[in-house]
Design an enzyme around this catalytic site. Structure first.
Site, mmCIF file in Angstrom:
data_model
loop_
_atom_site.group_PDB
_atom_site.id
_atom_site.type_symbol
_atom_site.label_atom_id
_atom_site.label_comp_id
_atom_site.label_asym_id
_atom_site.label_seq_id
_atom_site.Cartn_x
_atom_site.Cartn_y
_atom_site.Cartn_z
ATOM 1 N N GLU A 166 0.846 -1.191 0.000
ATOM 2 C CA GLU A 166 0.000 0.000 0.000
ATOM 3 C C GLU A 166 0.888 1.250 0.000
ATOM 4 O O GLU A 166 1.328 1.705 1.053
ATOM 5 C CB GLU A 166 -0.888 0.018 1.251
ATOM 6 C CG GLU A 166 -1.840 -1.166 1.330
ATOM 7 C CD GLU A 166 -3.087 -0.835 2.157
ATOM 8 O OE1 GLU A 166 -4.181 -1.132 1.674
ATOM 9 O OE2 GLU A 166 -2.960 -0.259 3.251
ATOM 10 N N SER A 212 -6.527 3.464 -3.140
ATOM 11 C CA SER A 212 -7.477 3.987 -4.128
ATOM 12 C C SER A 212 -7.907 2.948 -5.170
ATOM 13 O O SER A 212 -8.068 3.272 -6.351
ATOM 14 C CB SER A 212 -6.929 5.248 -4.802
ATOM 15 O OG SER A 212 -6.727 6.273 -3.839
HETATM 16 P P1 13P Z 1 -8.309 3.506 0.100
HETATM 17 O O1 13P Z 1 -8.828 2.368 -0.738
HETATM 18 O O2 13P Z 1 -9.384 4.326 0.719
HETATM 19 O O3 13P Z 1 -7.286 4.307 -0.643
HETATM 20 O O4 13P Z 1 -7.532 2.827 1.341
HETATM 21 C C1 13P Z 1 -6.608 1.823 1.099
HETATM 22 C C2 13P Z 1 -6.227 1.213 2.389
HETATM 23 O O5 13P Z 1 -5.562 1.830 3.203
HETATM 24 C C3 13P Z 1 -6.674 -0.156 2.664
HETATM 25 O O6 13P Z 1 -6.062 -0.680 3.791
#
Ligand code: 13P
Length: 254
Positions: A166, A212
């Site tokens: 991430e 995202s």
């Molecule tokens: P978003 O999908 O809101 O960007 O968050 C990703 C996330 O941190 C999942 O653990």
């Protein structure tokens, strides 16, 4: 062949009624193929969400855990408690916990060990900040997080490990990594796992992408060979959005 894995990290969102409703809506739609699905609600809703998804394909995960087994740790939750309410997975080392709550690799490593010891499957999150990417430090940051987070563990102990890449700059920003950027880092992670634990192990570990992920980019991201699923924040809070991502996984891996 790795079964794709799509998990929803609800973060600090939903209330009991909306969470249960969402969980029921997801439980009602059985995917038309091989994909594992999990939801990770806030601690206080784990039990009621478990009831809502019971005997469906949807699995339960928590967003964090404490590494001690029991005792005077006010406000903390143990692995045994998570097992007791039906959790199969636990997200560890999420960037929000690293950067907002001050968790470090040593603490995350203790949590990975505790989770594995208790029979919970860890989803270990790694990812670089924007300034680290801009300074060409992505790989060294990921390597440090992997080395620290998995310290002292063997391939045999890590059989149930899931890794989530991430990139911090892509979380909640609407600015997703391109499929190529994701693939590059996923491949780096798999190569690192090969070097440390051997090729057989590395090929078996699922590496999710998070940051995202939406219905309209999920298939493209997951069509990359080393992207084995998604860890979804914002788009996991609405059944239709999350179901589109599950469909994207199926389309990408068919
Ligand atoms: P978003 O999908 O809101 O960007 O968050 C990703 C996330 O941190 C999942 O653990």
């Amino acid at each position: 062949m790795r079964t794709p894995f799509v998990a929803g990290n609800w973060k600090m969102n939903m209330l009991q009624s909306t969470g249960v409703e969402l969980a029921k809506a997801l439980a009602a739609v059985k995917p038309a193929g091989q994909v594992e699905v999990a939801v990770c609600p806030p601690f206080v809703y784990l039990a009621s969400v478990k009831q809502a998804i019971n005997s469906s394909h949807v699995k339960l995960g928590a967003q964090n855990v404490y590494f001690e087994a029991k005792g005077a740790f006010t406000g903390e939750i143990s692995c045994e408690m998570l097992k007791d309410v039906g959790c199969e997975y636990v997200i560890l080392g999420h960037s929000e916990r690293r950067h907002i709550l001050g968790e470090n690799d040593k603490m995350i490593n203790a949590k990975v060990k505790a989770a594995i010891g208790a029979g919970l499957k860890p989803i270990l999150c790694v990812g670089e900040l924007l300034e680290e990417r801009d300074a060409n430090k992505t790989e060294s940051v990921i390597e440090t997080q992997l080395t620290g987070g998995l310290e002292g563990l063997t391939a045999d102990q890590l059989k149930t490990l899931v890794i989530a890449y991430e990139p911090v700059w892509a979380i909640g920003t609407g600015r997703t990594a391109s499929p190529e950027q994701a693939q590059d880092v996923h491949q780096f992670i798999r190569n690192w796992l090969t070097g440390k634990f051997g090729n057989g192990f590395a090929q078996s570990v699922r590496i999710q992408y998070g940051g995202s992920v939406k219905g309209d980019n999920a298939e493209q991201l997951m069509s990359k060979p080393d992207v084995d699923g998604a860890l979804v924040g914002g788009a996991s809070l609405k059944a239709d959005d999350f179901l589109k991502i599950i469909d994207g996984a199926l389309a990408a891996k068919k």
